[in-house]
Design a protein around this motif. Structure first.
Motif, PDB file in Angstrom:
ATOM      1  N   VAL A  71     -65.653   7.681 -16.867  1.00  0.00           N
ATOM      2  CA  VAL A  71     -64.289   7.991 -17.315  1.00  0.00           C
ATOM      3  C   VAL A  71     -63.668   9.041 -16.404  1.00  0.00           C
ATOM      4  O   VAL A  71     -62.543   8.886 -15.910  1.00  0.00           O
ATOM      5  CB  VAL A  71     -64.287   8.482 -18.780  1.00  0.00           C
ATOM      6  N   LEU A  72     -64.404  10.134 -16.171  1.00  0.00           N
ATOM      7  CA  LEU A  72     -63.909  11.195 -15.308  1.00  0.00           C
ATOM      8  C   LEU A  72     -63.809  10.723 -13.855  1.00  0.00           C
ATOM      9  O   LEU A  72     -62.852  11.040 -13.155  1.00  0.00           O
ATOM     10  CB  LEU A  72     -64.810  12.420 -15.403  1.00  0.00           C
ATOM     11  N   LEU A  73     -64.803   9.948 -13.416  1.00  0.00           N
ATOM     12  CA  LEU A  73     -64.798   9.446 -12.043  1.00  0.00           C
ATOM     13  C   LEU A  73     -63.582   8.571 -11.778  1.00  0.00           C
ATOM     14  O   LEU A  73     -62.871   8.747 -10.779  1.00  0.00           O
ATOM     15  CB  LEU A  73     -66.080   8.658 -11.770  1.00  0.00           C
ATOM     16  N   ASN A  74     -63.320   7.624 -12.675  1.00  0.00           N
ATOM     17  CA  ASN A  74     -62.198   6.713 -12.478  1.00  0.00           C
ATOM     18  C   ASN A  74     -60.861   7.457 -12.506  1.00  0.00           C
ATOM     19  O   ASN A  74     -59.916   7.070 -11.799  1.00  0.00           O
ATOM     20  CB  ASN A  74     -62.209   5.617 -13.543  1.00  0.00           C
ATOM     21  N   GLU A  75     -60.786   8.487 -13.308  1.00  0.00           N
ATOM     22  CA  GLU A  75     -59.543   9.276 -13.355  1.00  0.00           C
ATOM     23  C   GLU A  75     -59.320  10.017 -12.044  1.00  0.00           C
ATOM     24  O   GLU A  75     -58.208  10.041 -11.511  1.00  0.00           O
ATOM     25  CB  GLU A  75     -59.594  10.268 -14.521  1.00  0.00           C
ATOM     26  N   LEU A  76     -60.371  10.619 -11.507  1.00  0.00           N
ATOM     27  CA  LEU A  76     -60.247  11.332 -10.239  1.00  0.00           C
ATOM     28  C   LEU A  76     -59.919  10.384  -9.086  1.00  0.00           C
ATOM     29  O   LEU A  76     -59.221  10.766  -8.137  1.00  0.00           O
ATOM     30  CB  LEU A  76     -61.546  12.083  -9.936  1.00  0.00           C
ATOM     31  N   LYS A  77     -60.410   9.151  -9.164  1.00  0.00           N
ATOM     32  CA  LYS A  77     -60.174   8.171  -8.099  1.00  0.00           C
ATOM     33  C   LYS A  77     -58.696   7.810  -7.952  1.00  0.00           C
ATOM     34  O   LYS A  77     -58.268   7.380  -6.886  1.00  0.00           O
ATOM     35  CB  LYS A  77     -60.972   6.889  -8.373  1.00  0.00           C
ATOM     36  N   LYS A  78     -57.920   8.005  -9.021  1.00  0.00           N
ATOM     37  CA  LYS A  78     -56.502   7.638  -8.957  1.00  0.00           C
ATOM     38  C   LYS A  78     -55.780   8.392  -7.842  1.00  0.00           C
ATOM     39  O   LYS A  78     -54.924   7.840  -7.163  1.00  0.00           O
ATOM     40  CB  LYS A  78     -55.824   7.930 -10.297  1.00  0.00           C
ATOM     41  N   GLY A  79     -56.107   9.639  -7.676  1.00  0.00           N
ATOM     42  CA  GLY A  79     -55.453  10.434  -6.641  1.00  0.00           C
ATOM     43  C   GLY A  79     -56.313  10.683  -5.434  1.00  0.00           C
ATOM     44  O   GLY A  79     -55.848  11.263  -4.442  1.00  0.00           O
ATOM     45  N   GLN A  80     -57.588  10.258  -5.505  1.00  0.00           N
ATOM     46  CA  GLN A  80     -58.529  10.488  -4.405  1.00  0.00           C
ATOM     47  C   GLN A  80     -59.578   9.377  -4.431  1.00  0.00           C
ATOM     48  O   GLN A  80     -60.693   9.575  -4.924  1.00  0.00           O
ATOM     49  CB  GLN A  80     -59.172  11.870  -4.558  1.00  0.00           C
TER      50      GLN A  80
END
Length: 447
Positions: free
Chosen positions: A404-413
């Motif tokens: 969940v946290l990984l996919n959220e961070l991937k949005k901008g990076q």
């Protein structure tokens, strides 16, 4: 439920200024410098910087990521991500805590506004009014607490982009500029360089002192306004395109930078005051800190400086008022966001209703200052905040699903998974941060 038309920060710069403003508060200015002077000088600074990035930054990133993923205030955000009813209640406790902090913080901040107004009275020849303004009696405390509250309410009621962001982009650069001007001037005063030496010379014998470590840990964690929901809510207003890891670094650097610059101002100023006969040590031999530093030691210095002292006092207390206001904005916003999300009440009405509740609490404290002020400060900052900080790292490290946290961070990076940060971040959330925060929490109970 979060509103589908949820406001957002319009720029990365605006977000960094707002989040840095939340982090930069009165504690950076009156707490960090004296802790540094008493705990090994530059050695304490090095430990503080290290812990700010080892503990503060990972938790800050967790709050930003949870906020942006859920677009909700803490109670609903925790519940949505698997925290259940227990974490929903913890989220509510965080909002109650930040509201209580706002209530007593506004009383201290009102004092900053009073001392900012006082030099104006002197210039206009209204000495009687100026004396009353800084008398710190119940009536003056009530008046200036209310004035400070009104400024906070007016800014927050304007919304995220047109209120908080707009004013943060103005206040924070001004705060940095005022700091630099005052530091340059204070360092020219007699006795100031002795204070600079106390501040800068490291005493590495104290680096492994448990008291130094816990003090630096507490300063690093709590100066970033973590655990009570403000940073999580600010994260919920961030664009999906934003690189959260970069923004987190910038916010942490701003917070550390202000604390360190404050040291160059406060400690030399205290020793300059000492050279003029002002007492700067308390009965236990420790440097005076907190409100007594701001309302007693430094005004004595300004008074001794002649006509220029009026101008220096004006600039200094303007700086202090700005630092207080940028923090109070995020405190109130954390609760307002929840009220708006839950009730769909228009923002302005929610702001004034919510702010009104905390203003009433502040009024009760003002009129029962001796009995209540110390009690609420201790309950909120020494007990509730450490508990909430521990709860959020346990939640981020052990309850939320990692992807969940990984996919959220991937949005901008998109490449985040390959970075050094992401390889160690989960370990810090699971192990390092909980252990270090628990140590601070246990220190509160003298274990």
């Amino acid at each position: 439920m979060a509103s589908s038309s949820r406001d957002e920060f319009s720029s990365s710069f605006g977000f960094v200024m707002a989040a840095a403003g939340s982090a930069v508060g009165l504690g950076n200015i009156w707490g960090f410098p004296t802790q540094t002077a008493e705990n090994g000088g530059a050695a304490f600074v090095l430990v503080y910087i290290l812990l700010a990035f080892l503990v503060g930054y990972p938790v800050l990133m967790a709050e930003f990521t949870i906020g942006r993923h859920t677009r909700m205030a803490p109670p609903d955000a925790y519940k949505k991500l698997g925290g259940g009813q227990s974490y929903f209640i913890i989220g509510l406790l965080g909002l109650v805590t930040v509201g209580i902090i706002l209530s007593f913080y506004s009383i201290i901040a009102g004092g900053m506004v009073a001392y900012f107004v006082e030099p104006i009275g002197r210039i206009l020849g209204l000495d009687g009014v100026a004396d009353w303004v800084v008398s710190q009696n119940t009536t003056s405390n009530f008046v200036f607490m209310t004035i400070f509250f009104l400024f906070t309410l007016l800014i927050v009621s304007g919304g995220v982009s047109k209120g908080i962001e707009k004013w943060s982009k103005r206040f924070m650069p001004l705060l940095f500029m005022l700091f630099i001007v005052l530091v340059v001037y204070v360092l020219t005063l007699d006795g100031a360089m002795e204070g600079a030496r106390v501040y800068l010379l490291p005493d590495f014998d104290k680096v492994f002192d448990p008291q130094l470590l816990t003090s630096a840990m507490g300063q690093a964690f709590f100066s970033l306004s973590l655990g009570v929901g403000g940073m999580l809510v600010y994260g919920s207003y961030t664009s999906d395109k934003a690189n959260l890891t970069r923004l987190g670094w910038l916010v942490t650097l701003c917070d550390i930078g202000v604390a360190i610059i404050a040291g160059f101002l406060i400690i030399p100023a205290m020793y300059a005051a000492s050279s003029l006969g002002t007492e700067i040590f308390d009965a236990n031999g420790a440097l005076i800190s907190g409100p007594n530093l701001i309302f007693q030691v430094l005004p004595s210095l300004f008074d001794s400086m002649g006509p220029i002292g009026v101008f220096v006092a004006f600039v200094f207390f303007l700086l202090m008022s700005i630092a207080a206001l940028t923090s109070s904005m995020s405190m109130l916003e954390a609760v307002v966001a929840y009220v708006v999300d839950r009730t769909q009440v228009p923002r302005k009405r929610a702001t004034w209703y919510t702010g009104g509740v905390f203003w009433v609490i502040a009024v009760v404290i003002v009129f029962n200052y001796e009995a209540l002020f110390g009690l609420v400060v201790t309950a909120a900052t020494e007990y509730a905040q450490p508990f909430l900080g521990l709860a959020i790292v346990v939640f981020a490290g052990w309850i939320i699903r990692k992807n969940v946290l990984l996919n959220e961070l991937k949005k901008g990076q998109p490449e985040i998974e390959k970075t050094f940060f992401y390889k160690i971040w989960p370990i810090f959330l699971k192990v390092v941060c909980p252990i270090l925060i628990l140590l601070v929490f246990l220190q509160t109970f003298n274990f």
